[in-house]
Write a protein that holds these residues in place. Structure first.
Motif, PDB file in Angstrom:
ATOM      1  N   LEU A  42     -18.276-114.417  54.425  1.00  0.00           N
ATOM      2  CA  LEU A  42     -17.486-114.160  54.017  1.00  0.00           C
ATOM      3  C   LEU A  42     -17.195-115.086  53.097  1.00  0.00           C
ATOM      4  N   ALA A  43     -16.104-114.614  51.915  1.00  0.00           N
ATOM      5  CA  ALA A  43     -15.817-115.110  50.447  1.00  0.00           C
ATOM      6  C   ALA A  43     -15.141-114.523  49.879  1.00  0.00           C
ATOM      7  N   PRO A  44     -14.501-115.403  48.712  1.00  0.00           N
ATOM      8  CA  PRO A  44     -13.073-114.971  47.956  1.00  0.00           C
ATOM      9  C   PRO A  44     -14.034-115.086  46.528  1.00  0.00           C
ATOM     10  N   HIS A  45     -12.993-114.129  46.313  1.00  0.00           N
ATOM     11  CA  HIS A  45     -13.719-113.205  44.650  1.00  0.00           C
ATOM     12  C   HIS A  45     -12.272-113.436  43.893  1.00  0.00           C
ATOM     13  N   SER A  46     -12.335-113.850  42.544  1.00  0.00           N
ATOM     14  CA  SER A  46     -10.949-114.290  41.924  1.00  0.00           C
ATOM     15  C   SER A  46     -10.831-113.216  41.078  1.00  0.00           C
ATOM     16  N   SER A  62     -18.548-110.627  40.900  1.00  0.00           N
ATOM     17  CA  SER A  62     -19.130-111.355  41.142  1.00  0.00           C
ATOM     18  C   SER A  62     -19.942-112.558  39.845  1.00  0.00           C
ATOM     19  N   VAL A  63     -19.292-113.726  39.989  1.00  0.00           N
ATOM     20  CA  VAL A  63     -20.163-114.505  38.938  1.00  0.00           C
ATOM     21  C   VAL A  63     -21.374-115.186  39.384  1.00  0.00           C
ATOM     22  N   GLY A  64     -22.533-114.328  38.698  1.00  0.00           N
ATOM     23  CA  GLY A  64     -23.807-115.208  39.042  1.00  0.00           C
ATOM     24  C   GLY A  64     -24.425-113.564  40.727  1.00  0.00           C
ATOM     25  N   ARG A  65     -25.538-114.441  41.258  1.00  0.00           N
ATOM     26  CA  ARG A  65     -25.314-113.413  41.967  1.00  0.00           C
ATOM     27  C   ARG A  65     -25.231-114.026  43.647  1.00  0.00           C
ATOM     28  N   LYS A  66     -23.724-113.831  44.154  1.00  0.00           N
ATOM     29  CA  LYS A  66     -24.089-114.831  44.919  1.00  0.00           C
ATOM     30  C   LYS A  66     -24.401-113.766  47.153  1.00  0.00           C
ATOM     31  N   THR A  96     -17.598-122.704  49.596  1.00  0.00           N
ATOM     32  CA  THR A  96     -18.561-123.394  49.256  1.00  0.00           C
ATOM     33  C   THR A  96     -19.847-122.902  49.551  1.00  0.00           C
ATOM     34  N   ASP A  97     -20.880-122.783  48.972  1.00  0.00           N
ATOM     35  CA  ASP A  97     -22.079-122.107  48.655  1.00  0.00           C
ATOM     36  C   ASP A  97     -22.850-122.663  50.303  1.00  0.00           C
ATOM     37  N   SER A 103     -22.734-117.725  58.763  1.00  0.00           N
ATOM     38  CA  SER A 103     -21.382-117.199  58.435  1.00  0.00           C
ATOM     39  C   SER A 103     -20.604-117.895  58.198  1.00  0.00           C
ATOM     40  N   GLU A 104     -19.929-117.551  57.166  1.00  0.00           N
ATOM     41  CA  GLU A 104     -18.774-118.649  56.996  1.00  0.00           C
ATOM     42  C   GLU A 104     -18.098-118.871  57.925  1.00  0.00           C
ATOM     43  N   PHE A 105     -17.607-117.003  58.659  1.00  0.00           N
ATOM     44  CA  PHE A 105     -16.737-116.955  59.842  1.00  0.00           C
ATOM     45  C   PHE A 105     -16.692-118.302  60.629  1.00  0.00           C
TER      46      PHE A 105
END
Length: 204
Positions: A42-46, A62-66, A96-97, A103-105
């Protein structure tokens, strides 16, 4: 007087910060995916918006390969969860990286709920979610634009008024410059003017 910024002379990092301080507010795609190994991400993308109406397609960058991009490419599915003011701290925490196996969850204590048509889970506390299958990607320099066809939308009944979600009830977050975030303040409403009704002059 204006200050002039040349992208090449300014440098990509500083010019990126300038762009994000000018192009605002930016809606946030809180994207949930599942890795090929079965780890929920789970990640935010603005960098996020609607790309097409028919068929319904949304896009995020996606800025870069996330991890989000790697998971979407591997599985072809993702969910855009609405990032809201009550989830402010958790949305920020999922930026956070963490390593791919985390899992971010779980790390941020975010409750899941199953999606209806795709494998990635929805954020249970988000009032709106768009379940998507991958349409295509477009590589631009150091970034990749991801286009997803929306195959299902799930909206909490309590935020719907007159058949549509209410912005005051949704309380969406947006990204601004620096480490700044935006919330919904005053909301203004104005109808578009049809050409047939154009008065011949307009002063606003």
């Amino acid at each position: 007087m204006r200050l002039d910024f040349d992208p090449e002379a300014t440098g990509s990092g500083r010019f990126y910060r300038l762009l994000t301080a000018v192009v605002l507010p930016r809606p946030i795609a809180w994207v949930s995916t599942v890795s090929a190994e079965g780890v929920d991400n789970l990640a935010p993308h603005s960098f996020f918006t609607v790309a097409c109406v028919d068929p319904p397609i949304v896009q995020f960058t996606s800025v870069g390969r996330k991890d989000t991009l790697a998971n979407v490419e591997a599985t072809g599915e993702f969910v855009v969860n609405l990032a809201t003011e009550p989830n402010f701290a958790q949305v920020n925490a999922t930026g956070t990286d963490f390593p791919p196996a985390t899992s971010e969850f779980d790390a941020a204590g975010i409750p899941r709920e199953p999606s209806l048509k795709v494998k990635p889970p929805r954020v249970a506390t988000s009032p709106a979610a768009l379940e998507c299958v991958l349409h295509s990607t477009l590589r631009l320099g150091d970034s990749t634009v991801v286009f997803g066809r929306v195959v299902h939308a799930a909206v909490a009944a309590e935020v719907v008024r007159d058949g549509l979600p209410s912005v005051e009830l949704l309380r969406p977050l947006s990204r601004l410059g620096r480490d700044e975030w935006g919330t919904v303040g005053g909301v203004r409403e104005i109808r578009r003017i049809r050409h047939a009704d154009w008065p011949g002059h307009y002063r606003g």
